[in-house]
Design a protein around this motif. Sequence first.
Motif, PDB file in Angstrom:
ATOM      1  N   TRP A  18       0.834  -1.207   0.000  1.00 56.71           N
ATOM      2  CA  TRP A  18       0.000   0.000   0.000  1.00 56.71           C
ATOM      3  C   TRP A  18       0.870   1.260   0.000  1.00 56.71           C
ATOM      4  N   VAL A  19       1.905   1.289   0.852  1.00 60.63           N
ATOM      5  CA  VAL A  19       2.812   2.446   0.888  1.00 60.63           C
ATOM      6  C   VAL A  19       3.478   2.623  -0.467  1.00 60.63           C
ATOM      7  N   ALA A  20       3.886   1.529  -1.103  1.00 60.95           N
ATOM      8  CA  ALA A  20       4.537   1.609  -2.414  1.00 60.95           C
ATOM      9  C   ALA A  20       3.639   2.307  -3.433  1.00 60.95           C
ATOM     10  N   LYS A  21       2.344   2.031  -3.378  1.00 64.55           N
ATOM     11  CA  LYS A  21       1.400   2.646  -4.323  1.00 64.55           C
ATOM     12  C   LYS A  21       1.240   4.143  -4.089  1.00 64.55           C
ATOM     13  N   THR A  22       1.534   4.611  -2.886  1.00 67.02           N
ATOM     14  CA  THR A  22       1.340   6.025  -2.572  1.00 67.02           C
ATOM     15  C   THR A  22       2.590   6.864  -2.818  1.00 67.02           C
ATOM     16  N   LEU A  23       3.714   6.222  -3.116  1.00 65.71           N
ATOM     17  CA  LEU A  23       4.976   6.957  -3.245  1.00 65.71           C
ATOM     18  C   LEU A  23       5.009   7.844  -4.473  1.00 65.71           C
ATOM     19  N   ASP A  24       5.690   8.957  -4.327  1.00 63.19           N
ATOM     20  CA  ASP A  24       6.021   9.845  -5.436  1.00 63.19           C
ATOM     21  C   ASP A  24       7.521   9.736  -5.670  1.00 63.19           C
ATOM     22  N   PRO A  25       7.992  10.144  -6.853  1.00 71.11           N
ATOM     23  CA  PRO A  25       9.405   9.973  -7.185  1.00 71.11           C
ATOM     24  C   PRO A  25      10.415  10.661  -6.270  1.00 71.11           C
ATOM     25  N   VAL A  26      10.027  11.604  -5.468  1.00 69.02           N
ATOM     26  CA  VAL A  26      10.983  12.247  -4.562  1.00 69.02           C
ATOM     27  C   VAL A  26      10.381  12.281  -3.161  1.00 69.02           C
ATOM     28  N   ASP A  27      10.283  11.110  -2.549  1.00 70.29           N
ATOM     29  CA  ASP A  27       9.726  10.989  -1.211  1.00 70.29           C
ATOM     30  C   ASP A  27      10.793  10.516  -0.236  1.00 70.29           C
ATOM     31  N   CYS A  28      10.503  10.692   1.036  1.00 69.20           N
ATOM     32  CA  CYS A  28      11.380  10.221   2.104  1.00 69.20           C
ATOM     33  C   CYS A  28      10.533   9.439   3.099  1.00 69.20           C
ATOM     34  N   ILE A  29      11.051   8.276   3.503  1.00 69.87           N
ATOM     35  CA  ILE A  29      10.405   7.453   4.519  1.00 69.87           C
ATOM     36  C   ILE A  29      11.427   7.198   5.619  1.00 69.87           C
ATOM     37  N   THR A  30      11.015   7.399   6.856  1.00 73.76           N
ATOM     38  CA  THR A  30      11.881   7.019   7.973  1.00 73.76           C
ATOM     39  C   THR A  30      11.252   5.838   8.691  1.00 73.76           C
ATOM     40  N   LEU A  31      12.118   4.954   9.206  1.00 69.91           N
ATOM     41  CA  LEU A  31      11.660   3.761   9.917  1.00 69.91           C
ATOM     42  C   LEU A  31      12.357   3.705  11.264  1.00 69.91           C
ATOM     43  N   THR A  32      11.569   3.780  12.320  1.00 72.83           N
ATOM     44  CA  THR A  32      12.126   3.667  13.667  1.00 72.83           C
ATOM     45  C   THR A  32      11.536   2.447  14.357  1.00 72.83           C
ATOM     46  N   GLY A  33      12.265   1.934  15.322  1.00 75.08           N
ATOM     47  CA  GLY A  33      11.826   0.775  16.094  1.00 75.08           C
ATOM     48  C   GLY A  33      13.045   0.078  16.666  1.00 75.08           C
ATOM     49  N   THR A  34      12.817  -0.771  17.628  1.00 76.77           N
ATOM     50  CA  THR A  34      13.922  -1.479  18.265  1.00 76.77           C
ATOM     51  C   THR A  34      14.535  -2.492  17.297  1.00 76.77           C
ATOM     52  N   LEU A  35      15.693  -3.020  17.679  1.00 71.64           N
ATOM     53  CA  LEU A  35      16.320  -4.071  16.884  1.00 71.64           C
ATOM     54  C   LEU A  35      15.348  -5.235  16.724  1.00 71.64           C
ATOM     55  N   GLY A  36      15.195  -5.715  15.501  1.00 76.71           N
ATOM     56  CA  GLY A  36      14.324  -6.852  15.244  1.00 76.71           C
ATOM     57  C   GLY A  36      12.848  -6.526  15.130  1.00 76.71           C
ATOM     58  N   ALA A  37      12.484  -5.247  15.153  1.00 76.65           N
ATOM     59  CA  ALA A  37      11.068  -4.872  15.103  1.00 76.65           C
ATOM     60  C   ALA A  37      10.445  -5.119  13.734  1.00 76.65           C
ATOM     61  N   GLY A  38      11.253  -5.116  12.683  1.00 73.21           N
ATOM     62  CA  GLY A  38      10.713  -5.366  11.346  1.00 73.21           C
ATOM     63  C   GLY A  38      10.977  -4.275  10.332  1.00 73.21           C
ATOM     64  N   LYS A  39      11.913  -3.379  10.618  1.00 74.49           N
ATOM     65  CA  LYS A  39      12.211  -2.285   9.684  1.00 74.49           C
ATOM     66  C   LYS A  39      12.711  -2.817   8.338  1.00 74.49           C
ATOM     67  N   THR A  40      13.687  -3.713   8.384  1.00 71.17           N
ATOM     68  CA  THR A  40      14.240  -4.249   7.140  1.00 71.17           C
ATOM     69  C   THR A  40      13.234  -5.158   6.446  1.00 71.17           C
ATOM     70  N   THR A  41      12.430  -5.888   7.197  1.00 73.50           N
ATOM     71  CA  THR A  41      11.380  -6.718   6.591  1.00 73.50           C
ATOM     72  C   THR A  41      10.395  -5.833   5.843  1.00 73.50           C
ATOM     73  N   PHE A  42       9.996  -4.726   6.454  1.00 74.38           N
ATOM     74  CA  PHE A  42       9.109  -3.785   5.777  1.00 74.38           C
ATOM     75  C   PHE A  42       9.758  -3.297   4.483  1.00 74.38           C
ATOM     76  N   MET A  43      11.045  -2.934   4.553  1.00 71.60           N
ATOM     77  CA  MET A  43      11.749  -2.451   3.365  1.00 71.60           C
ATOM     78  C   MET A  43      11.824  -3.529   2.285  1.00 71.60           C
ATOM     79  N   VAL A  69      13.986   1.402  -9.175  1.00 74.80           N
ATOM     80  CA  VAL A  69      12.584   1.006  -9.026  1.00 74.80           C
ATOM     81  C   VAL A  69      11.720   1.781 -10.015  1.00 74.80           C
ATOM     82  N   LEU A  70      10.491   1.330 -10.183  1.00 72.36           N
ATOM     83  CA  LEU A  70       9.508   2.046 -10.988  1.00 72.36           C
ATOM     84  C   LEU A  70       8.467   2.660 -10.071  1.00 72.36           C
ATOM     85  N   VAL A  71       8.314   3.978 -10.164  1.00 76.73           N
ATOM     86  CA  VAL A  71       7.312   4.698  -9.384  1.00 76.73           C
ATOM     87  C   VAL A  71       6.478   5.514 -10.352  1.00 76.73           C
ATOM     88  N   ARG A  72       5.196   5.192 -10.382  1.00 74.84           N
ATOM     89  CA  ARG A  72       4.276   5.867 -11.301  1.00 74.84           C
ATOM     90  C   ARG A  72       4.792   5.792 -12.742  1.00 74.84           C
TER      91      ARG A  72
END
Length: 140
Positions: A18-43, A69-72
Amino acid sequence: MAHILIENEQGTKQLAAWVAKTLDPVDCITLTGTLGAGKTTFMRYLLQALGVKDDVISPTFLLLQEYSVLVRQKPIMLYHLDAYRLKGPEEWPELGMDEAFETGIVCIEWPEICANFLPKHRLDISIHFEGEQRRSFQLE
């Protein structure tokens, strides 16, 4: 702000798509959470949704991974940065990320260390454990 409770890894995959569908070509996403929370899995799932077929590995030791990647329907670079190993904000300018913010999508794990350098317009995702399998995602 949205708070989403994910029951399993399939839910993480769906959220990333869903997030991938909302991205524009010049966006920034930050991912916070403890070690092992799932940041890299999400990526990993985000990049798969954007057409990346290669293995997606954590950039913890490399600091930065780049993907086409392909965005829009437009080819663009996505920069996946892990700031965990930065010793301090003084190391940020050495990464040369200013151009990346202007030309591609930048996704940063552990963004706290470089918070002063981030664009104001971005999607902040915070991931926390809510039991053994469940993850709590907060999107701002």
